[in-house]
Design an enzyme around this catalytic site. Structure first.
Site, short mmCIF file in Angstrom:
data_model
loop_
_atom_site.label_atom_id
_atom_site.label_comp_id
_atom_site.label_asym_id
_atom_site.label_seq_id
_atom_site.Cartn_x
_atom_site.Cartn_y
_atom_site.Cartn_z
N ALA A 29 56.96 62.97 55.53
CA ALA A 29 58.28 63.52 55.80
C ALA A 29 58.25 65.02 56.13
O ALA A 29 59.28 65.61 56.43
CB ALA A 29 59.20 63.28 54.60
N ASP A 30 57.05 65.61 56.10
CA ASP A 30 56.96 67.05 56.34
C ASP A 30 57.13 67.37 57.82
O ASP A 30 56.37 66.88 58.67
CB ASP A 30 55.61 67.58 55.85
CG ASP A 30 55.54 69.10 55.87
OD1 ASP A 30 55.86 69.71 54.85
OD2 ASP A 30 55.20 69.66 56.93
N ILE A 31 58.12 68.19 58.12
CA ILE A 31 58.44 68.51 59.52
C ILE A 31 57.30 69.26 60.20
O ILE A 31 57.01 69.03 61.38
CB ILE A 31 59.75 69.33 59.58
CG1 ILE A 31 60.92 68.46 59.12
CG2 ILE A 31 60.01 69.83 61.00
CD1 ILE A 31 62.22 69.22 58.93
N GLY A 32 56.64 70.13 59.46
CA GLY A 32 55.52 70.89 60.03
C GLY A 32 54.38 69.98 60.48
O GLY A 32 53.83 70.15 61.58
N TRP A 75 48.95 72.12 59.53
CA TRP A 75 49.87 73.24 59.33
C TRP A 75 49.30 74.51 59.98
O TRP A 75 50.01 75.25 60.65
CB TRP A 75 50.12 73.50 57.85
CG TRP A 75 51.11 72.59 57.19
CD1 TRP A 75 52.31 72.17 57.71
CD2 TRP A 75 50.99 71.96 55.92
NE1 TRP A 75 52.93 71.34 56.82
CE2 TRP A 75 52.16 71.18 55.71
CE3 TRP A 75 50.02 71.97 54.90
CZ2 TRP A 75 52.37 70.44 54.54
CZ3 TRP A 75 50.23 71.24 53.75
CH2 TRP A 75 51.39 70.48 53.58
#
Length: 290
Positions: free
Chosen positions: A241-244, A283
């Site tokens: 779910a991490d947008i990055g 990231w």
């Protein structure tokens, strides 16, 4: 005062690690000196400096502290925070055979560095939920400056006991949402009362930790995964779910839109059992491009 020289196995790129640490305005980073001053919370509040004097392939560090009585515990904690017991060359060799080989070559030896205390990690995760990075950083900084304390130029997060006593209205006046204020205070009350013991979580499996944390109001899978990664140093977490991470995968594979969870699962199959490092380097791939 005490001083200890530590040599570890390379590769370990402290300069790239400091570059990432400098993103957080609460961190006391001195890149030109290859040095960071960090807050140590246990067994007592103390500021410790960690300075690189070696190279990526032959890493060597000088650790300096003030209290000789706590030297052994502090050095052990520094080892954990900077993940000096992790063999990065094995991880690097693994990713050289994958679709992330170019990113790992560019950022070779970049370690995962843990948050300075597990509680800090959860606080930061809750504050950062569903906020853009700039505002999240500013809000966290304001929170720590208001309720934490400064020692030798380094900021310490407030204790759970301190946060448990904050009124919701106080946080609302700092631009916290009602729910986020409730989450933060509620979590802190659980820890202050002993109902939640973060140190005990360190001995549990990823699944057990996640199961315990997601029962707490305001903590979902994303926060639990980030805690496992940056609070406990677990090596195989991939927060879908991490947008990055979504943006990094979109860029890496030249996708027209953000990947679905199923696509992310497919891409990540070859990255096991080091998904946490895949996450970090993904990231890094967009941080360095900004």
């Amino acid at each position: 005062m005490w001083e200890e020289t530590v040599k570890i196995e390379g590769p370990y790129n402290f300069d790239l690690a400091l570059q990432r640490q400098s993103i957080d305005p609460l961190n006391d980073v001195h890149s030109e000196l290859r040095l960071i001053n960090i807050p140590i919370y246990e067994p007592e509040a103390e500021v410790v400096s960690v300075q690189a004097i070696g190279t990526t392939d032959d890493p060597c560090f000088i650790i300096k502290g003030k209290n000789n009585q706590t030297k052994v515990q502090v050095i052990e904690r520094v080892y954990v925070i900077f993940q000096w017991n992790v063999t990065l060359h094995q991880i690097n060799d693994h990713f050289r055979q994958t679709s992330l080989k170019d990113i790992f070559t560019l950022n070779r030896g970049t370690p995962i560095i843990l948050d300075f205390s597990p509680y800090n990690c959860l606080v930061k995760c809750i504050i950062h939920q569903q906020l853009n990075m700039k505002f999240a950083m500013a809000l966290t900084e304001d929170f720590v400056h208001t309720y934490g304390f400064e020692q030798d130029g380094v900021w310490f997060y407030p204790s759970p006991e301190r946060v448990a006593k904050i009124e919701i209205e106080e946080l609302r006046s700092m631009k916290f949402s009602q729910r986020k204020a409730e989450y933060l205070i509620g979590l802190s009350k659980l820890i202050a009362s002993g109902e939640l013991n973060l140190q005990e979580l360190a001995s549990k499996s990823d699944e057990e930790v996640t199961k315990t944390l997601v029962k707490i109001r305001g903590i979902g899978p994303w926060t639990a995964q980030n805690f496992l990664m940056f609070g406990l140093g677990r090596p195989n977490l991939f927060p879908l779910a991490d947008i990055g991470i979504q943006n990094a995968i979109k860029k890496l594979f030249n996708l027209e839109k953000k990947p679905t969870y199923e696509e992310m699962e497919n891409f990540s199959q070859e990255w096991h059992p080091y998904l946490s490092y895949a996450s970090l380097y993904l990231w890094r791939s967009i941080e360095t491009a900004e």
